[in-house]
Design a protein around this motif. Structure first.
Motif, PDB file in Angstrom:
ATOM      1  N   GLY A 138      72.908  50.923  -1.013  1.00 20.61           N
ATOM      2  CA  GLY A 138      73.404  49.882  -1.900  1.00 20.61           C
ATOM      3  C   GLY A 138      73.566  50.382  -3.319  1.00 20.61           C
ATOM      4  O   GLY A 138      73.330  51.559  -3.623  1.00 20.61           O
ATOM      5  N   GLU A 139      73.937  49.468  -4.206  1.00 26.85           N
ATOM      6  CA  GLU A 139      74.218  49.856  -5.583  1.00 26.85           C
ATOM      7  C   GLU A 139      72.936  50.041  -6.403  1.00 26.85           C
ATOM      8  O   GLU A 139      72.015  49.249  -6.326  1.00 26.85           O
ATOM      9  N   TYR A 140      72.909  51.116  -7.161  1.00 23.85           N
ATOM     10  CA  TYR A 140      71.829  51.438  -8.088  1.00 23.85           C
ATOM     11  C   TYR A 140      70.443  51.372  -7.429  1.00 23.85           C
ATOM     12  O   TYR A 140      69.586  50.566  -7.813  1.00 23.85           O
ATOM     13  N   PRO A 141      70.209  52.238  -6.448  1.00 18.93           N
ATOM     14  CA  PRO A 141      68.912  52.239  -5.760  1.00 18.93           C
ATOM     15  C   PRO A 141      67.801  52.805  -6.646  1.00 18.93           C
ATOM     16  O   PRO A 141      68.031  53.701  -7.457  1.00 18.93           O
ATOM     17  N   GLU A 142      66.615  52.264  -6.467  1.00 20.70           N
ATOM     18  CA  GLU A 142      65.456  52.747  -7.231  1.00 20.70           C
ATOM     19  C   GLU A 142      64.313  53.142  -6.290  1.00 20.70           C
ATOM     20  O   GLU A 142      64.142  54.287  -5.952  1.00 20.70           O
ATOM     21  N   GLY A 143      63.507  52.184  -5.815  1.00 19.59           N
ATOM     22  CA  GLY A 143      62.338  52.509  -5.007  1.00 19.59           C
ATOM     23  C   GLY A 143      62.684  53.007  -3.619  1.00 19.59           C
ATOM     24  O   GLY A 143      63.733  52.688  -3.060  1.00 19.59           O
ATOM     25  N   ILE A 144      61.757  53.802  -3.065  1.00 18.01           N
ATOM     26  CA  ILE A 144      61.923  54.347  -1.712  1.00 18.01           C
ATOM     27  C   ILE A 144      60.566  54.360  -1.026  1.00 18.01           C
ATOM     28  O   ILE A 144      59.539  54.661  -1.642  1.00 18.01           O
ATOM     29  N   GLY A 145      60.552  53.986   0.264  1.00 22.16           N
ATOM     30  CA  GLY A 145      59.320  54.013   1.045  1.00 22.16           C
ATOM     31  C   GLY A 145      59.614  54.458   2.456  1.00 22.16           C
ATOM     32  O   GLY A 145      60.765  54.411   2.911  1.00 22.16           O
ATOM     33  N   TYR A 146      58.560  54.864   3.184  1.00 23.35           N
ATOM     34  CA  TYR A 146      58.734  55.424   4.533  1.00 23.35           C
ATOM     35  C   TYR A 146      57.779  54.743   5.512  1.00 23.35           C
ATOM     36  O   TYR A 146      56.592  54.569   5.225  1.00 23.35           O
ATOM     37  N   ALA A 147      58.329  54.374   6.679  1.00 23.91           N
ATOM     38  CA  ALA A 147      57.512  53.865   7.789  1.00 23.91           C
ATOM     39  C   ALA A 147      58.323  53.983   9.071  1.00 23.91           C
ATOM     40  O   ALA A 147      59.532  53.722   9.086  1.00 23.91           O
ATOM     41  N   ARG A 185      63.083  46.599  -6.803  1.00 24.54           N
ATOM     42  CA  ARG A 185      62.965  47.825  -7.600  1.00 24.54           C
ATOM     43  C   ARG A 185      61.901  48.787  -7.102  1.00 24.54           C
ATOM     44  O   ARG A 185      61.960  49.977  -7.381  1.00 24.54           O
ATOM     45  N   PHE A 186      60.878  48.303  -6.404  1.00 26.17           N
ATOM     46  CA  PHE A 186      59.809  49.219  -6.011  1.00 26.17           C
ATOM     47  C   PHE A 186      59.382  48.952  -4.572  1.00 26.17           C
ATOM     48  O   PHE A 186      59.522  47.854  -4.050  1.00 26.17           O
ATOM     49  N   VAL A 187      58.896  50.024  -3.930  1.00 22.69           N
ATOM     50  CA  VAL A 187      58.544  49.990  -2.508  1.00 22.69           C
ATOM     51  C   VAL A 187      57.201  50.674  -2.322  1.00 22.69           C
ATOM     52  O   VAL A 187      56.940  51.724  -2.910  1.00 22.69           O
ATOM     53  N   THR A 188      56.347  50.083  -1.507  1.00 22.95           N
ATOM     54  CA  THR A 188      55.117  50.746  -1.099  1.00 22.95           C
ATOM     55  C   THR A 188      54.809  50.334   0.339  1.00 22.95           C
ATOM     56  O   THR A 188      55.410  49.406   0.870  1.00 22.95           O
ATOM     57  N   VAL A 189      53.874  51.029   0.967  1.00 26.79           N
ATOM     58  CA  VAL A 189      53.532  50.770   2.366  1.00 26.79           C
ATOM     59  C   VAL A 189      52.044  50.461   2.461  1.00 26.79           C
ATOM     60  O   VAL A 189      51.208  51.179   1.903  1.00 26.79           O
ATOM     61  N   THR A 190      51.706  49.401   3.172  1.00 24.67           N
ATOM     62  CA  THR A 190      50.323  48.966   3.283  1.00 24.67           C
ATOM     63  C   THR A 190      49.553  49.843   4.266  1.00 24.67           C
ATOM     64  O   THR A 190      50.122  50.653   4.996  1.00 24.67           O
TER      65      THR A 190
END
Length: 330
Positions: A138-147, A185-190
């Motif tokens: 998508g447009e103007y990506p910021e956060g990234i997370g992995y699962a 804007r931000f991504v995290t994984v529990t």
């Protein structure tokens, strides 16, 4: 004869790294290092070890195999340092408009960085520091997370976006776009492998409601949400499922288990007596301490303040200009 019992490995916090953004266009980003065991601080860690500047507008860092991979946004590069020595060991030039925001490294051959201006995720080889491919999101990506062998990308769209792109790393393509609230804007994984997408809402509207959206990486559906006012921003997740997060009023606290929210856990004027805000946050599970960045007036050198998990101030240390991200090195 019985084998002797091996003593448990004693993990320790080796240091705290602060990525100081500097002033945009001034080429004065810097790294600050703090040793929690001695209290020693090196405010100009990168330049003192390398005899040169880090670059323009350092945005974030990912720690992998005792190396720090630093996204230097306006310099369109990823700078790699040895965290033990501070020495630069390589640079990945992302080219004009590379604009790296957040990095995730899966293994020694697969790393990924969101490219804000290219509206994509750039895959690179962390060992060779070579670009592998570019995946449109998508447009103007910021956060990234992995699962679950998938990447989850927060598409900010300069504050007006509301989508998350899901990339399957088996096919290296977007397999689903998930709608959330405004300005993800931000991504995290529990700890139980759920993906948290943090949405800040509309910064131009004081009454905007956004919050945290929980995605199941198996079904790829939003399975829960916690709506929040006051523009939630950076978050720090503990191993006990407590979230500390920045908002317009300072630092809030959320218990993910019972969804109890304390909007003003630490009042902003306790951190910054000029604007009443916090700028960055991290939590060290070993010492049970919160590290909170204070940019002061955004043009002078800042500081990081240290609190215990109950919100009591412990001490602080100096940084360079605009301490925008904090990392625990173990």
């Amino acid at each position: 004869k019985e084998n002797p019992v091996e003593p448990p490995i004693q993990f320790s916090t080796k240091g705290i790294f602060v990525i100081n953004e500097g002033l945009y266009g001034q080429n004065n980003s810097e790294i600050t290092y703090y040793d929690p065991s001695t209290g020693n601080v090196i405010t100009n860690f990168y330049s003192s070890k390398n005899g040169k500047v880090l670059g323009d507008n350092a945005n974030s860092m990912f720690i992998f195999q005792d190396k720090g991979y630093i996204a230097v946004d306006a310099s369109n590069k990823i700078e790699v340092i040895d965290l033990k020595t501070g020495k630069s060991i390589g640079v990945l030039d992302l080219g004009t408009g590379g604009s790296p925001r957040e990095i995730f490294i899966l293994n020694s051959s697969r790393g990924f960085v969101t490219s804000f201006s290219k509206h994509s995720v750039i895959e690179f080889d962390p060992s060779q520091l070579k670009i592998t491919r570019e995946i449109p999101v998508g447009e103007y990506p910021e956060g990234i997370g992995y699962a679950n062998n998938k990447l989850f990308i927060a598409n900010s769209k300069l504050g007006s976006g509301n989508s998350v792109s899901v990339i399957d790393l088996s096919t290296n393509s977007v397999i689903k776009t998930i709608n959330v609230r405004q300005n993800p804007r931000f991504v995290t994984v529990t700890n139980d492998n759920k993906v948290i997408i943090g949405c800040s809402g509309d910064f131009m509207s004081p009454t905007s409601i956004a919050g945290l959206f929980i995605i199941d990486p198996n079904s790829l559906n939003v399975v829960d949400s916690i709506l929040l006012a006051y523009h939630p921003q950076d978050i720090a997740l503990t191993k006990t499922n407590i979230v500390y997060y920045i908002n317009d009023r300072g630092v809030g606290k959320i218990n993910l288990t019972n969804k109890q929210v304390d909007t003003v856990f630490i009042a902003g004027n306790r951190i910054n007596d000029i604007y009443g805000i916090a700028y960055s946050i991290a939590y060290d599970d070993l010492s049970e301490r919160l590290y909170i960045g204070n940019p002061k007036n955004f043009t002078q050198n800042g500081e990081v303040q240290i609190f215990n998990k109950d919100g009591n101030f412990i001490k602080k240390f100096d940084t360079k200009i605009n301490p925008g991200a904090i990392y625990i090195y173990r």
